[in-house]
Design a protein around this motif. Structure first.
Motif: not given
Length: 324
Positions: A50-56, A264-269
């Protein structure tokens, strides 16, 4: 004669010892099973599909429900971040980096709203005031700044630029300390901190254009900033200015993409995409942008994308590219 008993029945004490031994064995077995299951759970969590680009993308409060992306950039630095005053067309290394990241985030160039930024404080303020979603504008990754960073996308030294026609000779840091030498730099910049630490007299200004005009008029003897910024200026003023071979700071600046604090989601992307460029097919978006913009005006040793801080392990089902 007394015969020995052949009764094989265990003494009651023996039964107790056996029960205790069985309980101990069961306890040890339970612990082993628990630890094994815990390890499996950790592996499952680490490789959570579930930890995907789309999920972030969906998790990021900045990107959620967005149809357009607001990107903070500068507009007065040729080959780095420039806007043609006649056509309105933007060009330069940081513009190319911003476009490539926007595309990876799901925004075509037609869906980018460019937000013009200026000094260091303004570059962070547009994120704090929700006027931009990310900023690509030579911001050094410092922990005490009120934004978060992904990157770095460039490692650069602090440098010093002087006027070729200037009568005062400047070759060393000691020359910069002379009481009659005035060095211009921006308020809140990392250059100001590095120069002040070396006992150099500074005049702090809000905008680098003031430094350039002051250099032309003779008010300032030198201008200090990140090397790519000075290279941009020299590229269009080669007959007037030159960059000195001086070590101004003890370490290179780590330039990163700034995003709103706490996202943090955008930073990680962004970290994921930067890392994918680094380890993916070459030439990468980074290298293509560098070679056709600021690259020819910098030393060859800067022609490499730096390692990215803590890139996450994600699955990108859109491109079928797994993390490197």
């Amino acid at each position: 004669m007394i015969e020995e008993s052949t009764d094989s029945t265990l003494h009651p004490g023996s039964n107790d010892r056996l029960r205790r031994a069985l309980r101990s064995a069961l306890t040890i077995f339970s612990v082993v099973v628990f630890l094994a299951l815990g390890g499996v759970a950790a592996c499952v969590e680490q490789n959570d599909p579930k930890r995907t680009v789309e999920s972030l993308r969906e998790k990021s409060p900045t990107l959620r429900d967005k149809v357009r992306l607001r990107v903070g950039v500068r507009e007065t630095l040729p080959y780095l971040s420039f806007r043609d005053p006649n056509t309105g067309v933007r060009s330069g290394f940081e513009i190319e980096i911003a476009k490539a990241l926007a595309a990876d985030l799901g925004f075509s160039e037609e869906r980018i709203d460019w937000v013009t930024v200026t000094n260091v404080q303004n570059r962070m303020h547009v994120l704090q005031a929700n006027q931009a979603d990310m900023v690509v504008a030579s911001l050094t990754m410092l922990a005490d700044r009120p934004v978060d960073f992904a990157g770095p996308y460039q490692l650069v030294p602090q440098a010093v630029m002087v006027n070729k026609q200037h009568t005062k000779r400047i070759d060393t840091v000691t020359d910069l300390r002379a009481p009659d030498i005035i060095v211009c730099t921006g308020i809140g910049s990392t250059s100001s901190q590095a120069l002040e630490a070396k006992g150099i007299r500074l005049e702090l200004v809000n905008d680098r254009e003031q430094c350039i005009e002051g250099m032309k008029s003779g008010r300032y003897d030198a201008f200090s900033s990140d090397l790519p910024i000075l290279a941009s200026i020299v590229a269009t003023n080669a007959n007037r200015f030159e960059i000195l071979s001086l070590i101004v700071a003890d370490a290179e600046e780590r330039i990163g993409v700034a995003v709103p604090k706490g996202d943090t989601a955008l930073r990680d992307l962004i970290a994921y995409f930067l890392n994918r460029w680094l380890h993916g097919p070459q030439p990468s978006p980074w290298l293509l942008a560098y070679d056709r913009t600021i690259g020819p005006y910098l030393d060859a040793r800067f022609r490499s994308q730096p390692l990215v801080d803590n890139p996450p392990q994600l699955v990108d089902y859109d491109s079928k590219v797994r993390p490197q």
